[in-house]
Design a protein around this motif. Structure first.
Motif, PDB file in Angstrom:
ATOM      1  N   SER A   1      79.313  17.519  -2.819  1.00  0.00           N
ATOM      2  CA  SER A   1      80.408  18.386  -2.391  1.00  0.00           C
ATOM      3  C   SER A   1      80.650  19.525  -3.378  1.00  0.00           C
ATOM      4  O   SER A   1      81.780  19.910  -3.629  1.00  0.00           O
ATOM      5  CB  SER A   1      81.686  17.561  -2.212  1.00  0.00           C
ATOM      6  N   ASN A   2      79.568  20.047  -3.942  1.00  0.00           N
ATOM      7  CA  ASN A   2      79.663  21.185  -4.861  1.00  0.00           C
ATOM      8  C   ASN A   2      79.212  22.425  -4.084  1.00  0.00           C
ATOM      9  O   ASN A   2      78.034  22.705  -3.977  1.00  0.00           O
ATOM     10  CB  ASN A   2      78.759  20.922  -6.079  1.00  0.00           C
ATOM     11  N   ARG A   3      80.212  23.129  -3.546  1.00  0.00           N
ATOM     12  CA  ARG A   3      79.910  24.230  -2.630  1.00  0.00           C
ATOM     13  C   ARG A   3      79.077  25.325  -3.297  1.00  0.00           C
ATOM     14  O   ARG A   3      78.300  26.026  -2.657  1.00  0.00           O
ATOM     15  CB  ARG A   3      81.223  24.812  -2.086  1.00  0.00           C
TER      16      ARG A   3
ATOM     17  N   MET B   1      75.375  25.147  -2.522  1.00  0.00           N
ATOM     18  CA  MET B   1      74.902  25.176  -1.134  1.00  0.00           C
ATOM     19  C   MET B   1      73.995  26.380  -0.885  1.00  0.00           C
ATOM     20  O   MET B   1      74.090  27.370  -1.613  1.00  0.00           O
ATOM     21  CB  MET B   1      76.106  25.224  -0.179  1.00  0.00           C
TER      22      MET B   1
END
Lengths: 311, 459
Positions: free
Chosen positions: A104-106, A109
């Motif tokens: 969940s480390n944008r 991405m």
């Protein structure tokens, strides 16, 4: 009352984990850029170019097929606080999207600032015009083993240097300087290897998987066929017989394969063809600490094959 | 050319100087007054020439040094011609190396816009199809309702998967399930990436995080068919929640990685306590006493790395359902040892227990057994070849109060042949024993195929 209990349990658990993990230590270490790489060559390049301004961790060890790295939650651990993820960019790591989503480390991405695609600027080989699973486990974006051409290693380094410079402009000059040394080293090595392989050509090889296409293309090694009938497909007896027949007809000089592929079939074909067979890894690690060691042992093997033949 | 001029001027100067200094000076000074003047002028001229000569000499040295440096550089780049490729081949390679170092992009090379990490296309969703077909032969079979018929082929299930990024902050997943007569949405949820504290969030309908196995679709499990233990607790289709989930993986510097998740929602959950109490499996399947309950779920899973090749994970789950005050407790573990990419050993275990205080109290008052049902399973699998693996599963469900089937256990052995990453053939033998029924022996041959976008799941 029941709701309160659940939230109380949840809060206490979170607090306990938070305290026990000593986040202060993690934050202190975060002053440098945290780089996570999908394989050990990228790790080596990131260390050399980033120098003292980066912390580098690697996910894919040298003795595992990049395509089938055993993914673990501890990998998520590394990605949570990462500033950069360095990868092939050609879907060579089908396990990476699941890890990135879990972390969940944008920032990491696709297309975001922490995403470092090392294949930008590289001429991709074997890019299929149409993609079908009938072709085996083919990579829709092309052959992802581009680091096996040493010229591409300079481009990989350049991509890493650009990414680091954009994220940490204060140390841009250091990254440029380190990259200059990195590219000078690879220039000299590559020219030296090209000269040595000039002296041993023509060399005809058979390998297990279509991993070495970029190496063959660069150094004009003649690739006869692979033991796999199609990428990711285990050979049948009939296919192996065909490989042996082709090897004899083409007078193959040697065979190469990675340690993580089943050695039984390769040994059998090599014995039938009476040619030397060399097990070589694709990325640095273990006894071959640097990527140049990987090329060095492979080229030394090809030289030895030709020496034996000329005797 | 420049060198020749310098050499010529040097020789000329020397000759001139020799001539000048060899001129005899006679006593006839007066006579030679004009000559003396001329000599002085000549001497001055020679001095001037000497000075300019020194300057030219210094320039020559500089040029020579420059030439020598260039020669050294050329030598270091090994540009001497080679026997087969020749200087031209190496020169092209050198050009490519220099271009790579300068960061210039050659025509046909991949561009920044073609970044493909995790996405099959820029806007199209990643799609996939999963199909499960099987043939089951039963040595001794009794109709237990809902179980597949004996000695028949069946197409058990087909799944259609869609996945894609909505925008930089959201990703969607949709799983449609096709059974014999029905089509249903098995999962449909949005994953949010920009929550504070790097929380992962899911909103929609998804497989609940109750235990380890429940989070996986049937095609992802190593064995085939129903599972006496999990079916009894979570229903045949498993526990599916419609609601939200928040998950946090805590970063640590050590070798362990804890993940804490919280789930709030509702869903169809088999309400075992509402059954008729008939002690057989038929009751479980015929009595569809499902309850749409609201539930809270907390799960903590901690993962430990034991070196590069081994790892261990331990999970604890607690499910609290509003309906009838059901509480389900779960514990699970997974140990993996993988010395090679294609070789490995996996040991998986899971335990569950359910408390229904209200129901137990009624049974206690009625003088009946009020012990809570519980069950466990163990799976050991060994893979020795990229396309061959084998395993065994033992599962047991104890229902002392006889709400469902009383007690049942199942022993499975299987051999699997994943011919590629996308197809798997499985041959399985199961012996199932349920209270009040004769032993059930069945052999299943199953084929699972999956097509479409290729990505691996985190397990």
């Amino acid at each position: 009352m029941k709701k309160i209990n659940i939230f109380l349990i949840l809060a206490l658990m979170a607090l306990f984990i938070h305290i026990s993990l000593n986040p202060a230590a993690v934050e202190a270490a975060g002053k440098k850029l945290n780089i996570v790489t999908s394989m050990s060559l990228f790790e080596e390049a990131a260390r050399e170019i980033g120098g003292e301004h980066v912390n580098v961790s690697n996910l894919g060890p040298h003795d595992q097929d990049l395509h089938f790295v055993l993914i673990k939650p501890s990998h998520i651990n590394l990605l949570i606080n990462a500033d950069v993820i360095v990868h092939t960019g050609l879907m060579g790591e089908p396990w990476l999207p699941a890890l990135l989503e879990s972390a969940s480390n944008r920032n990491l991405m696709p297309g975001n600032p922490g995403d470092c695609d090392t294949s930008v600027g590289i001429k991709i080989l074997e890019k299929p015009a149409t993609v079908s699973r009938e072709m085996g486990d083919v990579h829709p974006a092309g052959n992802p083993h581009f680091w096996l051409d040493p010229v591409n290693i300079i481009i990989i380094g350049s991509n890493i240097k650009n990414k680091l410079s954009s994220l940490d402009p204060a140390h841009k000059a250091d990254f440029e300087k380190n990259f200059a040394a990195f590219s000078d080293k690879w220039k000299k090595l590559t020219l030296g290897w090209a000269k040595r392989l000039d002296a041993v050509r023509p060399v005809k090889t058979i390998d297990y998987h279509v991993s070495w296409s970029y190496f063959y293309e660069r150094f004009k090694i003649e690739h006869i066929c692979t033991i796999e009938p199609k990428p990711g497909i285990k050979p049948s007896g009939a296919h192996l017989a065909g490989v042996i027949a082709k090897g004899k007809e083409q007078k193959v000089d040697c065979m190469i394969a990675e340690p993580f592929f089943p050695q039984k079939d390769i040994n059998m074909v090599a014995n039938e063809l009476k040619v030397p067979f060399f097990v070589v890894q694709q990325t640095p690690g273990g006894k071959l600490k640097k990527m140049e060691d990987v090329f060095e042992v492979l080229i030394a093997f090809l030289e030895s094959v030709k020496k034996k033949e000329s005797k | 050319m420049r060198n020749k001029i310098i050499k010529f001027s040097l020789i000329a100067n020397i000759i001139l100087a020799a001539v000048i200094f060899s001129v005899p000076v006679t006593a006839a000074a007066a006579e030679n007054a004009v000559s003396e003047k001329l000599v002085r002028e000549l001497i001055n001229e020679v001095k001037e020439l000497k000075k300019s000569n020194e300057v030219l000499k210094a320039e020559l040295d500089a040029v020579k040094k420059e030439q020598s440096d260039i020669q050294k550089k050329v030598a270091s780049l090994s540009l001497s011609p080679s026997p087969s490729a020749g200087a031209e081949g190496l020169s092209d390679l050198e050009k490519e190396l220099n271009a790579a170092a300068a960061g210039s992009v050659s025509p046909g090379a991949k561009t920044e816009a073609q970044n493909t990490l995790g996405m099959a296309g820029a806007t199209n969703p990643d799609m996939g199809v999963v199909g499960i077909a099987s043939y089951t032969a039963a040595k001794k079979y009794e109709d237990q309702g809902g179980s597949p018929s004996a000695n028949t082929f069946s197409f058990d299930e087909a799944e259609l998967n869609f996945s894609g990024y909505v925008d930089p902050f959201h990703k969607y997943d949709l799983v449609l399930g096709f059974h014999e007569d029905e089509v249903g949405v098995e999962e449909a949820y949005l994953t949010k990436f920009d929550l504070p504290m790097k929380l992962a969030g899911r909103l929609g309908k998804f497989r609940s995080s109750m235990g380890f196995i429940n989070q996986h679709h049937v095609d992802e499990l190593p064995w085939a068919g129903e599972h006496v233990f999990l079916d009894s607790f979570l229903g045949e289709e498993g526990l599916v929640t419609t609601g939200l989930e928040l998950k946090k993986t805590f970063a640590s510097k050590g070798k362990w990685t804890p993940t804490l998740s919280y789930e709030l929602g509702s869903g169809h959950e088999y309400d075992m306590a509402a059954g008729t109490g008939t002690p057989n499996r038929l009751a479980m399947h015929l009595d569809k006493s499902f309850a749409r309950d609201r539930r809270n779920l907390i799960r903590l899973r901690n993962h430990f790395d034991i070196g590069e090749k081994k790892d261990f994970a331990l999970g604890l789950s607690y499910l609290d359902s509003d309906h009838r005050s059901l509480k389900t407790y779960g514990a699970d573990f997974q140990y993996r040892y993988r010395p090679q990419s294609y070789q490995g050993l996996t040991l998986l275990g899971e335990f569950m227990r359910r408390d229904d205080r209200a129901y137990n109290e009624k049974r206690r008052v009625a003088g009946l057994n009020d012990k809570s049902p519980q069950g466990y399973m163990l799976n050991l699998e060994y893979q020795w070849d990229p396309v061959w693996k084998a395993g065994a599963v033992y599962s047991r469900f104890d229902d002392p109060a006889g709400i469902l089937s009383g007690k049942c256990d199942s022993k499975i052995v299987y051999i699997a042949h994943p011919q590629t990453e996308f197809t798997r053939y499985l041959l399985q033998y199961e012996q199932r024993e349920m209270a009040g029924l004769e032993k059930d022996h069945r052999t299943t041959l199953q084929l699972i195929f999956s097509t479409g976008y290729h990505r691996h799941k985190l397990k």
